[in-house]
Design an enzyme around this catalytic site. Sequence first.
Site, PDB file in Angstrom:
ATOM      1  CE  LYS A 226      -4.009   1.668   2.704  1.00 34.69           C
ATOM      2  NZ  LYS A 226      -4.846   1.323   3.877  1.00 34.69           N
TER       3      LYS A 226
ATOM      4  CB  SER B 219      -8.176   2.957   2.848  1.00 37.40           C
ATOM      5  OG  SER B 219      -7.293   2.478   3.864  1.00 37.40           O
TER       6      SER B 219
ATOM      7  CB  SER C  27      -8.513   0.101   5.762  1.00 36.52           C
ATOM      8  OG  SER C  27      -9.334   1.239   5.772  1.00 36.52           O
TER       9      SER C  27
END
Length: 471
Positions: free
Chosen positions: A81, A156, A180
């Site tokens: 990420k 996310s 997330s």
Amino acid sequence: MSTEPALMTLTEVARAIAMKQVSSHEVTRALLHRIAQWQPHLNAFMSIEAEAALKAADRADAELAKGEVRGPLHGVPLAHKDMYYDAGKVCTCGSLIRRDFVPTVTSTALQRLKDAGQVRLGTLHLAEFAYGPTGHNAHYGPVRNPWNVAHITGGSSSGSGSAVAARLTYAALGSDTGGSIRFPAHFCGVTGLKTTVGRVSRAGAMPLSQSLDTVGPLARTAEDCALLLALIAGPDPEDTTTSQEPLSDYVAATKGSLKGLKLGVPASFYVDDLDPEVARVLDETIAVLKREGADIVKVELPDQRQLQAAAQLVLAAEAAAFHKRWMIERPQDYGAQTLMRLQNGLAVPAITYLEAMRWRGPALAAHNAATAGVDAIIAPASPVPAPTIEESDVGGGPNAPALLQRLTLFTRPVNFLGLPSLTVPSGFTRSGLPVGMQLIGRSFDEATLLTIGAAFQRVTDYHERLPKLPS
């Protein structure tokens, strides 16, 4: 074990490279080939560093030929990420504001994986500043679900879930502040571990909420998550919130049996108003766990809606505090949805925030008392399968806000209490969308969750199924 390098699990490919059954170069090239095929459909990567990755793989192969082994991930290509700082490399945090941000430090979690020998493939897409549950991003476009590209991945950690599901990386670091890691695991059909607050260092990871943020992996199996947790967990002088609580042998835990374990099924909230297909998968999952020797009992949990409301307050206030200066100086550089959510945090009174924070201790004590007789709780990660990108967009119509609120119902209470939770692929809808179940554990007892998840995956194949490349 698959013989095609890109389709191996993290554990399998690390072992194959170590035993010189396959080279890091071959493995990296295999992933880059899949990335070239899938990225135009998924938008999962923020950056792809093909040339640098192949050079790093060649160095790893040369080191291995000389008997030099960096660690358990020697030569394994991974992407993470794009909120984990890597000194000298651009880290966008999914935002326009940090589009050209080059950190001077490397995050502790990422550094520990680099020390273990990983090869950097690139960086993965995410919701703007990791603040969004769906995978929408106003600046870089939405990430798409490999099982049906019209549907969300969950956020996310949207790129992490999508890329792991499509076999574009063996695993990826995500972050979980309100769900997330667990949303992408549920919606994309991968395994995701939300760790206990304080178990993994957050140093050098873009902050969102100082008291709720957690670092954890998304991977194909519980065994892979255990391998990564063993590498990244533990105290860090750069993060004074990390715990001195002893570490477990997480990889060994994945060899354990369900016999003798007692799992609790909530009597309400987590089983209320479920999509029929999610309810079916929950029943089927419980049946498998029971067949494998787990004792299944019903538990009465404290009011989870109060926990969810408190988590939203804390997240909103802490996120607004971090972003206050940019909201004043650069409001035009935020996406409309992210800015609206951040501005809502400015309206949280200090007294309300402090009351919520003071309540965390008593709330955790009440939870522990209610679950004292069980080893873990099993519940859906979300009451619904993945909605479409269009219907879950803030501009998608009058039902979008209610849908977004519903998506996050079952994750935020866990964040507020700071507990660990493992989401595992547990079935599919009749239209082919994945459904995940989350196991909620005791503080710092990730090992038991990994035992349960691995035992479930030994007798099911949901984690092995592959999405088809869109035509």
